[in-house]
Design a protein around this motif. Structure first.
Motif, PDB file in Angstrom:
ATOM      1  N   VAL A 241       0.838  -1.203   0.000  1.00 29.18           N
ATOM      2  CA  VAL A 241       0.000   0.000   0.000  1.00 29.18           C
ATOM      3  C   VAL A 241       0.872   1.252   0.000  1.00 29.18           C
ATOM      4  O   VAL A 241       0.564   2.233  -0.690  1.00 29.18           O
ATOM      5  N   ILE A 242       1.959   1.231   0.752  1.00 26.06           N
ATOM      6  CA  ILE A 242       2.835   2.408   0.805  1.00 26.06           C
ATOM      7  C   ILE A 242       3.506   2.638  -0.548  1.00 26.06           C
ATOM      8  O   ILE A 242       3.559   3.770  -1.044  1.00 26.06           O
ATOM      9  N   GLY A 243       3.988   1.585  -1.170  1.00 21.51           N
ATOM     10  CA  GLY A 243       4.576   1.737  -2.503  1.00 21.51           C
ATOM     11  C   GLY A 243       3.567   2.219  -3.519  1.00 21.51           C
ATOM     12  O   GLY A 243       3.869   3.066  -4.381  1.00 21.51           O
ATOM     13  N   PHE A 244       2.357   1.694  -3.432  1.00 24.00           N
ATOM     14  CA  PHE A 244       1.276   2.122  -4.313  1.00 24.00           C
ATOM     15  C   PHE A 244       0.964   3.604  -4.110  1.00 24.00           C
ATOM     16  O   PHE A 244       0.808   4.373  -5.066  1.00 24.00           O
ATOM     17  N   THR A 245       0.919   4.022  -2.849  1.00 23.28           N
ATOM     18  CA  THR A 245       0.610   5.416  -2.514  1.00 23.28           C
ATOM     19  C   THR A 245       1.671   6.366  -3.056  1.00 23.28           C
ATOM     20  O   THR A 245       1.350   7.408  -3.650  1.00 23.28           O
ATOM     21  N   LYS A 246       2.931   6.028  -2.848  1.00 19.91           N
ATOM     22  CA  LYS A 246       4.010   6.887  -3.335  1.00 19.91           C
ATOM     23  C   LYS A 246       3.984   6.982  -4.861  1.00 19.91           C
ATOM     24  O   LYS A 246       4.257   8.048  -5.437  1.00 19.91           O
ATOM     25  N   SER A 247       3.637   5.898  -5.523  1.00 20.87           N
ATOM     26  CA  SER A 247       3.546   5.907  -6.988  1.00 20.87           C
ATOM     27  C   SER A 247       2.368   6.743  -7.466  1.00 20.87           C
ATOM     28  O   SER A 247       2.463   7.462  -8.469  1.00 20.87           O
ATOM     29  N   LEU A 248       1.242   6.655  -6.750  1.00 24.08           N
ATOM     30  CA  LEU A 248       0.106   7.519  -7.073  1.00 24.08           C
ATOM     31  C   LEU A 248       0.481   8.987  -6.941  1.00 24.08           C
ATOM     32  O   LEU A 248       0.081   9.817  -7.763  1.00 24.08           O
ATOM     33  N   ALA A 249       1.240   9.309  -5.894  1.00 26.35           N
ATOM     34  CA  ALA A 249       1.648  10.706  -5.687  1.00 26.35           C
ATOM     35  C   ALA A 249       2.442  11.220  -6.882  1.00 26.35           C
ATOM     36  O   ALA A 249       2.272  12.372  -7.304  1.00 26.35           O
ATOM     37  N   VAL A 250       3.304  10.374  -7.437  1.00 23.35           N
ATOM     38  CA  VAL A 250       4.095  10.761  -8.608  1.00 23.35           C
ATOM     39  C   VAL A 250       3.183  11.014  -9.807  1.00 23.35           C
ATOM     40  O   VAL A 250       3.311  12.022 -10.522  1.00 23.35           O
ATOM     41  N   GLU A 251       2.247  10.108 -10.041  1.00 22.03           N
ATOM     42  CA  GLU A 251       1.361  10.225 -11.199  1.00 22.03           C
ATOM     43  C   GLU A 251       0.411  11.419 -11.086  1.00 22.03           C
ATOM     44  O   GLU A 251       0.129  12.092 -12.082  1.00 22.03           O
ATOM     45  N   LEU A 252      -0.100  11.653  -9.896  1.00 18.64           N
ATOM     46  CA  LEU A 252      -1.181  12.617  -9.734  1.00 18.64           C
ATOM     47  C   LEU A 252      -0.720  14.021  -9.348  1.00 18.64           C
ATOM     48  O   LEU A 252      -1.478  14.985  -9.474  1.00 18.64           O
ATOM     49  N   GLY A 253       0.524  14.140  -8.894  1.00 15.59           N
ATOM     50  CA  GLY A 253       1.030  15.447  -8.493  1.00 15.59           C
ATOM     51  C   GLY A 253       0.868  16.536  -9.529  1.00 15.59           C
ATOM     52  O   GLY A 253       0.478  17.674  -9.181  1.00 15.59           O
ATOM     53  N   PRO A 254       1.155  16.268 -10.814  1.00 14.01           N
ATOM     54  CA  PRO A 254       0.998  17.321 -11.821  1.00 14.01           C
ATOM     55  C   PRO A 254      -0.430  17.842 -11.951  1.00 14.01           C
ATOM     56  O   PRO A 254      -0.651  18.901 -12.536  1.00 14.01           O
ATOM     57  N   TYR A 255      -1.386  17.113 -11.415  1.00 12.46           N
ATOM     58  CA  TYR A 255      -2.793  17.521 -11.481  1.00 12.46           C
ATOM     59  C   TYR A 255      -3.278  18.106 -10.153  1.00 12.46           C
ATOM     60  O   TYR A 255      -4.480  18.278  -9.954  1.00 12.46           O
ATOM     61  N   ASN A 256      -2.329  18.396  -9.273  1.00  8.13           N
ATOM     62  CA  ASN A 256      -2.661  18.960  -7.957  1.00  8.13           C
ATOM     63  C   ASN A 256      -3.502  17.998  -7.118  1.00  8.13           C
ATOM     64  O   ASN A 256      -4.322  18.403  -6.301  1.00  8.13           O
ATOM     65  N   VAL A 257      -3.289  16.715  -7.346  1.00  8.60           N
ATOM     66  CA  VAL A 257      -3.960  15.673  -6.568  1.00  8.60           C
ATOM     67  C   VAL A 257      -2.912  14.997  -5.696  1.00  8.60           C
ATOM     68  O   VAL A 257      -1.834  14.643  -6.174  1.00  8.60           O
ATOM     69  N   ARG A 258      -3.224  14.825  -4.419  1.00 13.51           N
ATOM     70  CA  ARG A 258      -2.266  14.276  -3.471  1.00 13.51           C
ATOM     71  C   ARG A 258      -2.639  12.853  -3.068  1.00 13.51           C
ATOM     72  O   ARG A 258      -3.811  12.476  -3.101  1.00 13.51           O
ATOM     73  N   ALA A 259      -1.645  12.072  -2.671  1.00 14.10           N
ATOM     74  CA  ALA A 259      -1.870  10.714  -2.171  1.00 14.10           C
ATOM     75  C   ALA A 259      -0.956  10.470  -0.982  1.00 14.10           C
ATOM     76  O   ALA A 259       0.257  10.698  -1.066  1.00 14.10           O
ATOM     77  N   ASN A 260      -1.519  10.033   0.119  1.00 12.17           N
ATOM     78  CA  ASN A 260      -0.750   9.738   1.324  1.00 12.17           C
ATOM     79  C   ASN A 260      -1.266   8.457   1.967  1.00 12.17           C
ATOM     80  O   ASN A 260      -2.421   8.064   1.766  1.00 12.17           O
ATOM     81  N   ALA A 261      -0.409   7.830   2.735  1.00 12.09           N
ATOM     82  CA  ALA A 261      -0.784   6.633   3.485  1.00 12.09           C
ATOM     83  C   ALA A 261      -0.762   6.947   4.973  1.00 12.09           C
ATOM     84  O   ALA A 261       0.169   7.596   5.463  1.00 12.09           O
ATOM     85  N   VAL A 262      -1.771   6.491   5.672  1.00 15.22           N
ATOM     86  CA  VAL A 262      -1.821   6.588   7.132  1.00 15.22           C
ATOM     87  C   VAL A 262      -1.554   5.198   7.692  1.00 15.22           C
ATOM     88  O   VAL A 262      -2.148   4.209   7.244  1.00 15.22           O
ATOM     89  N   CYS A 263      -0.652   5.126   8.671  1.00 15.36           N
ATOM     90  CA  CYS A 263      -0.223   3.845   9.230  1.00 15.36           C
ATOM     91  C   CYS A 263      -0.613   3.770  10.706  1.00 15.36           C
ATOM     92  O   CYS A 263       0.183   4.125  11.586  1.00 15.36           O
ATOM     93  N   PRO A 264      -1.832   3.321  10.999  1.00 16.79           N
ATOM     94  CA  PRO A 264      -2.225   3.207  12.404  1.00 16.79           C
ATOM     95  C   PRO A 264      -1.439   2.105  13.115  1.00 16.79           C
ATOM     96  O   PRO A 264      -1.004   1.122  12.499  1.00 16.79           O
ATOM     97  N   GLY A 265      -1.296   2.284  14.415  1.00 24.63           N
ATOM     98  CA  GLY A 265      -0.760   1.217  15.245  1.00 24.63           C
ATOM     99  C   GLY A 265      -1.893   0.332  15.720  1.00 24.63           C
ATOM    100  O   GLY A 265      -2.833   0.054  14.975  1.00 24.63           O
ATOM    101  N   THR A 266      -1.830  -0.118  16.960  1.00 24.45           N
ATOM    102  CA  THR A 266      -2.872  -0.983  17.517  1.00 24.45           C
ATOM    103  C   THR A 266      -4.056  -0.112  17.923  1.00 24.45           C
ATOM    104  O   THR A 266      -3.975   0.666  18.872  1.00 24.45           O
ATOM    105  N   VAL A 267      -5.142  -0.243  17.171  1.00 25.98           N
ATOM    106  CA  VAL A 267      -6.301   0.628  17.357  1.00 25.98           C
ATOM    107  C   VAL A 267      -7.341  -0.070  18.227  1.00 25.98           C
ATOM    108  O   VAL A 267      -7.708  -1.226  17.981  1.00 25.98           O
TER     109      VAL A 267
END
Length: 254
Positions: A155-181
């Motif tokens: 998921v993190i690799g996917f997110t970082k790759s989305l950020a690269v693709e979508l950045g030129p369109y002013n679209v952001r992608a981030n991953a949230v990594c919860p601990g023990t919820v």
């Protein structure tokens, strides 16, 4: 904030906390969930939140969900890929390929299917925020949970790759990594791990927090707070990041 928000697995747990947090800001929120019971409870308690019953591993159902949601929302400012499953618990030699695949379909493939539908909408708008829920298991090796950890790292690799693709369109992608919820899911995870290791559930749960700097479970609302930030103008230059909400995990256990 008058945002238009879609959230997978929004019927309970972290997903519901996120949906409520956005709805409380005035956002138009559309969730999906595989549990009809959970959706019925949401409809009864939170009528402002629109909902669709579906399985996030069903490609056609995801397309239809986006069609329905766009009719309701008329655009998309925030997509939160929250759906997940704990997957099997056990040593790698004891895990069946069907169990492996089932975990990745929910934890990883579903995020791809939703992002694939969201990206063209956000690119046309020249704005948007995709928030993928990973885990601190995506930052550390996680013994006895190899399918889950593999999915959450991906998921993190996917997110970082989305950020690269979508950045030129002013679209952001981030991953949230919860601990023990805090919640029902952690109980299921602890029970399965305790059974695999032959120790008590209490011992497993104590190990979870002993490896953290802040020694308590994360509250679902604390994950929701991070999502609100990542969807807000305050984070307009934050993209491609994997951000832990876990009280700082120092070590992971087996």
């Amino acid at each position: 904030m008058n945002q238009r928000v879609m959230i997978t697995a929004g019927g309970s747990g972290i997903g519901l906390a996120i949906a409520k947090a956005f709805a409380d800001t005035g956002a138009k929120v559309h969730i999906c969930d595989v549990s009809e019971r959970a959706l019925a409870e949401v409809a009864a308690k939170y009528p402002r939140i629109s909902a669709t019953h579906l399985d996030v591993t069903d490609e056609e159902a995801i397309r239809n969900w986006f069609d329905v949601a766009m009719g309701d929302l008329e655009g998309l400012d925030v997509l939160i890929n929250n759906a997940g499953t704990k997957g099997p618990t056990g040593y790698v030699e004891d895990i069946k390929i069907d169990e492996w695949n089932a975990c990745l379909r929910v934890c990883l493939d579903a995020q791809f299917l939703c992002a694939r539908s969201a990206a063209p909408i956000m690119k046309r708008q020249q704005s948007g925020s995709i928030i993928n829920i990973s885990s601190n298991a995506g930052l550390f090796g996680y013994g006895l949970r190899t399918p889950y950890a593999a999915a959450k790292w991906a998921v993190i690799g996917f997110t970082k790759s989305l950020a690269v693709e979508l950045g030129p369109y002013n679209v952001r992608a981030n991953a949230v990594c919860p601990g023990t919820v805090e919640g029902a899911r952690v109980g299921e995870v602890a029970r399965a791990e305790a059974a695999s290791r032959g120790i008590s559930i209490d011992s497993v749960q104590q190990e979870y927090v002993q490896g953290q700097s802040i020694k308590r479970f994360v509250q679902p609302e604390e994950v929701a707070d991070m999502c609100l930030f990542l969807a807000s103008p305050a984070s307009k230059m934050v993209t491609g990041q994997a951000i832990a909400v876990d009280g700082h995990t120092e070590t992971f256990h087996i």
